[in-house]
Scaffold this motif. Structure first.
Motif, short mmCIF file in Angstrom:
data_model
loop_
_atom_site.label_atom_id
_atom_site.label_comp_id
_atom_site.label_asym_id
_atom_site.label_seq_id
_atom_site.Cartn_x
_atom_site.Cartn_y
_atom_site.Cartn_z
N PHE A 114 -27.11 0.21 4.85
CA PHE A 114 -26.94 -1.18 4.42
C PHE A 114 -26.94 -1.27 2.90
N GLY A 115 -27.76 -0.45 2.25
CA GLY A 115 -27.77 -0.40 0.79
C GLY A 115 -26.40 -0.02 0.24
N ALA A 134 -36.22 -4.35 3.52
CA ALA A 134 -36.35 -4.61 4.96
C ALA A 134 -36.18 -6.10 5.27
N SER A 135 -36.45 -6.95 4.31
CA SER A 135 -36.34 -8.39 4.51
C SER A 135 -34.91 -8.75 4.93
N ASN A 161 -35.39 5.61 7.06
CA ASN A 161 -34.63 4.71 6.18
C ASN A 161 -33.11 4.83 6.32
N GLN A 162 -32.61 5.49 7.34
CA GLN A 162 -31.17 5.69 7.46
C GLN A 162 -30.40 4.38 7.50
#
Length: 91
Positions: free
Chosen positions: A40-41, A74-75, A34-35
């Motif tokens: 991006f988060g 992820a979308s 999830n890096q």
């Protein structure tokens, strides 16, 4: 991580994309689970005004106790390419 940058999107086109879209390009030798979505988060939180650039810079310091915990969905994220380096002495 070797580098990361945000560039104008001239790679992907679709009728549902906004007029202006971007590519978040990241190059590295490996990535943790999830890096990229965490990175991006962080950008999403910055755009919303939930964090500042200074806060992000502070979280990247070795002695930081802050945890970036927003994982972007992820979308909308597309893996463009993966390149593997061959180890020397192998065929």
């Amino acid at each position: 991580m070797k580098y990361q940058k945000i560039i104008d999107n001239n790679i992907y086109q679709a009728n549902f994309f906004p007029k202006q879209s971007y590519v978040f390009k990241v190059v590295g030798k490996g990535f943790m689970r999830n890096q990229i979505r965490l990175m991006f988060g962080c950008l999403i939180k910055l755009g919303r005004g939930d964090v500042t650039l200074q806060y992000i810079e502070d979280t990247l310091k070795n002695d930081s106790a802050e945890v970036m915990d927003y994982i972007a969905p992820a979308s909308g994220l597309i893996l463009h390419s993966v390149k593997f380096e061959q180890k020397k002495g192998t065929s």
